[in-house]
Design a protein around this motif. Structure first.
Motif, PDB file in Angstrom:
ATOM      1  N   VAL A   1       0.844  -1.204   0.000  1.00  0.00           N
ATOM      2  CA  VAL A   1       0.000   0.000   0.000  1.00  0.00           C
ATOM      3  C   VAL A   1       0.873   1.246   0.000  1.00  0.00           C
ATOM      4  CG1 VAL A   1      -1.679   1.347   1.304  1.00  0.00           C
ATOM      5  CG2 VAL A   1      -1.982  -1.126   1.092  1.00  0.00           C
ATOM      6  N   GLY A   2       1.975   1.207   0.766  1.00  0.00           N
ATOM      7  CA  GLY A   2       2.925   2.317   0.765  1.00  0.00           C
ATOM      8  C   GLY A   2       3.504   2.563  -0.617  1.00  0.00           C
ATOM      9  N   ASP A   3       3.823   1.473  -1.340  1.00  0.00           N
ATOM     10  CA  ASP A   3       4.315   1.620  -2.719  1.00  0.00           C
ATOM     11  C   ASP A   3       3.257   2.247  -3.620  1.00  0.00           C
ATOM     12  OD1 ASP A   3       6.693   0.443  -1.975  1.00  0.00           O
ATOM     13  OD2 ASP A   3       6.156  -1.558  -2.726  1.00  0.00           O
ATOM     14  N   LEU A   4       2.002   1.798  -3.446  1.00  0.00           N
ATOM     15  CA  LEU A   4       0.919   2.302  -4.303  1.00  0.00           C
ATOM     16  C   LEU A   4       0.663   3.784  -4.069  1.00  0.00           C
ATOM     17  CD1 LEU A   4      -1.651  -0.660  -4.091  1.00  0.00           C
ATOM     18  CD2 LEU A   4       0.057  -0.199  -5.856  1.00  0.00           C
ATOM     19  N   MET A   5       0.917   4.263  -2.861  1.00  0.00           N
ATOM     20  CA  MET A   5       0.728   5.690  -2.597  1.00  0.00           C
ATOM     21  C   MET A   5       1.743   6.529  -3.373  1.00  0.00           C
ATOM     22  SD  MET A   5      -0.316   5.789   1.437  1.00  0.00           S
ATOM     23  CE  MET A   5      -0.867   7.497   1.356  1.00  0.00           C
ATOM     24  N   GLU A   6       2.860   5.899  -3.763  1.00  0.00           N
ATOM     25  CA  GLU A   6       3.836   6.590  -4.609  1.00  0.00           C
ATOM     26  C   GLU A   6       3.539   6.393  -6.093  1.00  0.00           C
ATOM     27  OE1 GLU A   6       7.870   5.673  -3.769  1.00  0.00           O
ATOM     28  OE2 GLU A   6       7.695   6.024  -1.605  1.00  0.00           O
ATOM     29  N   SER A   7       3.262   5.142  -6.482  1.00  0.00           N
ATOM     30  CA  SER A   7       3.094   4.832  -7.913  1.00  0.00           C
ATOM     31  C   SER A   7       1.684   5.114  -8.423  1.00  0.00           C
ATOM     32  CB  SER A   7       3.440   3.365  -8.173  1.00  0.00           C
ATOM     33  OG  SER A   7       2.591   2.499  -7.438  1.00  0.00           O
ATOM     34  N   GLY A   8       0.683   5.049  -7.547  1.00  0.00           N
ATOM     35  CA  GLY A   8      -0.695   5.317  -7.949  1.00  0.00           C
ATOM     36  C   GLY A   8      -1.405   4.093  -8.499  1.00  0.00           C
TER      37      GLY A   8
END
Length: 353
Positions: free
Chosen positions: A283-290
């Motif tokens: 989820v932390g990665d997705l907050m960067e990559s979208g």
């Protein structure tokens, strides 16, 4: 070690990626990109059951055909509904792809995109249809995987990425990491359901009977999932259910948004559900990559804004979202050695004829 025959086929093989969609079927040829983009419609002579038109010409006849011609949509909810018709459609499209290639081998290697939630029986139907249509070797790939590759997401890296592929019959949601799907959701709510929502809304609210082609046009031209900077009016023509007379009606984009809100809400809830089950680090990665939107449904005005507001993660639309699955299937064939483990199939990942 490759046999001389396998080496020969590998050297001269025509490699084709196919997005066998409910609304459109796209064909990608290795080295050429997308060469065919046709609606998944077939016109059939009722008496002989012989296909007479495939693709755009067949769709033009939709709800306008005489009694001796049937218009068939052979793929429903992302899976084959009419096997013989699908076979004829694939045979026609593979033949057209051959016309644009110098390759002398008449039986190509094919990668076909399938929804992630299909059964083994449905996978077998896709495989059999492709083989019957002339494929020498058939591989299956889940549509969200193909869409992610086609959209350029780093699916093989450790950092997480997320795709939402909204087609005509299914919506596929998937979170990737290290070349595999960590979380996936597949629902049979997508573009066709939005069209049906508009048909039912016009019938219920305005006593106006319209067909699916009209509903689809209204959705594409005036549909939205989020308030627009400037609301507009759509002119809708149909038959009044009370008087029985032809009627024209002006409908606001607010009403159209209200009509499809149920289907849009289900798609957004599915994205939330997938995020709820996603590991916190990803989820932390997705907050960067979208979150990437693909498929024809990704073009619905304001959908990215709606998702972003609901889940508090940046949402963006892939370049040319309609072709992501076909481009991704083609990329697998171009880089087969590195990407073949992303393929799925009957029993062990790939199926050869």
């Amino acid at each position: 070690m490759l046999s001389p025959l396998d080496y020969f086929f590998g050297l001269f093989s025509l490699d084709i990626g196919i997005d066998l969609g409910t609304a459109n079927t796209l064909v990608s040829v290795r080295g050429k990109g997308i060469v065919i983009n046709e609606p998944s419609f077939v016109a059939i002579e009722r008496k002989t059951q012989r296909p007479i038109e495939v693709g755009s010409r067949a769709k033009e006849m939709w709800n306008k055909n005489p009694k001796d011609i049937m218009i068939v949509r052979p793929v429903r909810d992302g899976v084959i509904d009419k096997f013989e018709v699908t076979e004829a459609m694939l045979h026609h499209l593979i033949g057209k792809a051959h016309e644009q290639s110098w390759v002398p081998i008449p039986r190509p290697r094919v990668v076909v995109g399938i929804p992630s939630g299909v059964t083994e029986v449905e996978k077998r139907a896709v495989y059999d249809a492709a083989v019957s249509a002339g494929a020498r070797e058939v591989h299956l790939i889940e549509e969200p995987v193909a869409a992610a590759i086609g959209a350029g997401l780093p699916v093989q890296e450790t950092r997480g990425s997320m795709i939402v592929d909204i087609g005509g019959g299914t919506t596929e949601v998937a979170v990737f990491s290290l070349g595999g799907i960590v979380i996936s959701r597949s629902i049979r709510v997508a573009g066709d359901e939005m069209d049906e929502d508009i048909v039912q809304y016009m019938r219920r609210k305005h006593n106006l009977l319209i067909g699916e082609p009209t509903a689809e046009r209204v959705k594409i031209e005036k549909g939205s999932a989020f308030p627009l900077p400037r609301e507009d009016i759509a002119l809708v023509r149909g038959r009044h259910l009370v008087t029985g007379m032809p009627t024209s009606l002006e409908v606001s984009t607010i009403e159209i948004r209200d009509a499809i809100s149920g289907s849009v809400g289900i798609i957004v809830d599915t994205i939330k559900d997938a995020l709820d089950d996603t590991p916190p680090e990803l989820v932390g990665d997705l907050m960067e990559s979208g979150i990437c939107l693909a498929g024809g449904g990704g073009l619905l005005a304001g959908l990215a804004d709606r998702v972003q507001e609901e889940v508090n993660i940046r949402c963006w639309v892939a370049d040319d979202p309609l072709t992501c699955v076909a481009r991704g299937a083609g990329r697998v064939l171009e880089d087969y050695n590195n990407l073949r483990r992303l393929l799925v199939g009957l029993e062990r990942g790939s199926t050869r004829h």
